[in-house]
Motif scaffolding. Structure first.
Motif, PDB file in Angstrom:
ATOM      1  N   GLN A  38     -22.169 -22.679  -2.257  1.00 20.08           N
ATOM      2  CA  GLN A  38     -21.014 -21.921  -1.819  1.00 20.08           C
ATOM      3  C   GLN A  38     -21.232 -21.365  -0.411  1.00 20.08           C
ATOM      4  OE1 GLN A  38     -18.599 -22.885  -3.338  1.00 20.08           O
ATOM      5  NE2 GLN A  38     -17.858 -21.285  -4.675  1.00 20.08           N
ATOM      6  N   ASN A  39     -22.474 -21.048  -0.039  1.00 18.63           N
ATOM      7  CA  ASN A  39     -22.755 -20.543   1.297  1.00 18.63           C
ATOM      8  C   ASN A  39     -22.457 -21.589   2.362  1.00 18.63           C
ATOM      9  OD1 ASN A  39     -23.553 -18.096   0.311  1.00 18.63           O
ATOM     10  ND2 ASN A  39     -25.719 -18.615   0.256  1.00 18.63           N
ATOM     11  N   LYS A  42     -18.961 -21.048   3.211  1.00 21.13           N
ATOM     12  CA  LYS A  42     -18.656 -19.618   3.236  1.00 21.13           C
ATOM     13  C   LYS A  42     -17.727 -19.241   4.389  1.00 21.13           C
ATOM     14  CE  LYS A  42     -21.001 -15.256   3.982  1.00 21.13           C
ATOM     15  NZ  LYS A  42     -22.285 -14.672   4.330  1.00 21.13           N
ATOM     16  N   ASP A  43     -18.019 -19.714   5.591  1.00 18.37           N
ATOM     17  CA  ASP A  43     -17.221 -19.370   6.764  1.00 18.37           C
ATOM     18  C   ASP A  43     -16.205 -20.454   7.097  1.00 18.37           C
ATOM     19  OD1 ASP A  43     -18.546 -16.943   7.113  1.00 18.37           O
ATOM     20  OD2 ASP A  43     -20.141 -17.894   8.241  1.00 18.37           O
TER      21      ASP A  43
END
Length: 108
Positions: A38-39, A42-43
């Protein structure tokens, strides 16, 4: 009598060790099928296929990206990078990263 019991116990231990040694090791993981954490996204924001630049759309016409129109597409909030997540013919998740000009980016 003790010697017979000790020899039988030793033979049992040896047979268990041999039986376990013959089990094949698990095959190495296929890194192409590993989904990003998920990271990793993330952005990034999810976008529609119609929102990608024409230069990237041109790159995605290559045969290795067949089916990209139905993929999940992300755009970075902080830069002009794009991420395409799609399933290949073997139902494995493939992830591709590109800059805004359509040049593929290598993962670090």
């Amino acid at each position: 009598m003790k010697k017979i019991i000790l020899m039988m116990a030793g033979a049992l231990c040896l047979s268990v060790a041999v039986a376990n040694a013959q089990n094949p090791a698990q095959p190495p993981r296929d890194t192409t099928s590993v989904q990003p954490s998920q990271n990793y996204v993330k952005d990034m924001v999810k976008i529609k296929a119609t929102e990608i630049p024409a230069s990237l759309r041109s790159t995605l016409q290559a045969s290795q990206y067949k089916g990209w129109e139905n993929a999940t597409i992300f755009r970075s909030k902080n830069s002009d990078t794009y991420l395409i997540q799609m399933q290949d013919a073997n139902d494995r998740m493939k992830t591709y990263r590109f800059d805004a000009s359509g040049k593929p980016l290598k993962d670090n």
